[in-house]
Motif scaffolding. Sequence first.
Motif, PDB file in Angstrom:
ATOM      1  N   UNK A   8      83.427  29.850  27.805  1.00  0.00           N
ATOM      2  CA  UNK A   8      83.191  29.449  26.422  1.00  0.00           C
ATOM      3  C   UNK A   8      84.025  30.308  25.473  1.00  0.00           C
ATOM      4  N   UNK A   9      84.129  31.591  25.751  1.00  0.00           N
ATOM      5  CA  UNK A   9      84.949  32.472  24.911  1.00  0.00           C
ATOM      6  C   UNK A   9      86.408  32.045  24.953  1.00  0.00           C
ATOM      7  N   UNK A  10      86.892  31.696  26.133  1.00  0.00           N
ATOM      8  CA  UNK A  10      88.290  31.266  26.273  1.00  0.00           C
ATOM      9  C   UNK A  10      88.523  29.948  25.536  1.00  0.00           C
ATOM     10  N   UNK A  11      87.590  28.999  25.675  1.00  0.00           N
ATOM     11  CA  UNK A  11      87.719  27.725  24.979  1.00  0.00           C
ATOM     12  C   UNK A  11      87.704  27.946  23.471  1.00  0.00           C
ATOM     13  N   UNK A  16      90.750  28.270  18.411  1.00  0.00           N
ATOM     14  CA  UNK A  16      90.827  29.145  17.236  1.00  0.00           C
ATOM     15  C   UNK A  16      89.487  29.179  16.507  1.00  0.00           C
ATOM     16  N   UNK A  17      88.389  29.295  17.294  1.00  0.00           N
ATOM     17  CA  UNK A  17      87.050  29.410  16.742  1.00  0.00           C
ATOM     18  C   UNK A  17      86.530  30.814  16.964  1.00  0.00           C
ATOM     19  N   UNK A  18      85.831  31.329  15.975  1.00  0.00           N
ATOM     20  CA  UNK A  18      85.184  32.629  16.122  1.00  0.00           C
ATOM     21  C   UNK A  18      83.696  32.386  16.336  1.00  0.00           C
ATOM     22  N   UNK A  19      83.213  32.655  17.538  1.00  0.00           N
ATOM     23  CA  UNK A  19      81.807  32.444  17.856  1.00  0.00           C
ATOM     24  C   UNK A  19      81.107  33.780  18.049  1.00  0.00           C
TER      25      UNK A  19
END
Length: 99
Positions: A8-11, A16-19
Amino acid sequence: MALTSEDVSRIAHLARLELHAEERAAMLAQLNGFFSIVERMSAVDTAGVEPLYTPLSAVAAVELRLRDDVVTEPDAREANQRSAPTVEDGLYLVPKVIE
């Protein structure tokens, strides 16, 4: 196919999303839920089942309203190609831009 938090972090990085951690956990649960539905759907035997062209055809007979496939406009290729710098055998010739 179960995803991990690293997936999920890689996706998220590729998108270009900061989760934040809690958002990443929620996204992980949602994505794994989606993939479990896909796996269940893939397990269904669909041999001999005709594909539907519309969902309504599963309920009642539906007749498609299609027009006849006929030419309705004149062939204006030569008129359209008169303004082209270079034409050969009815095709537009353009300079090579990729080596």
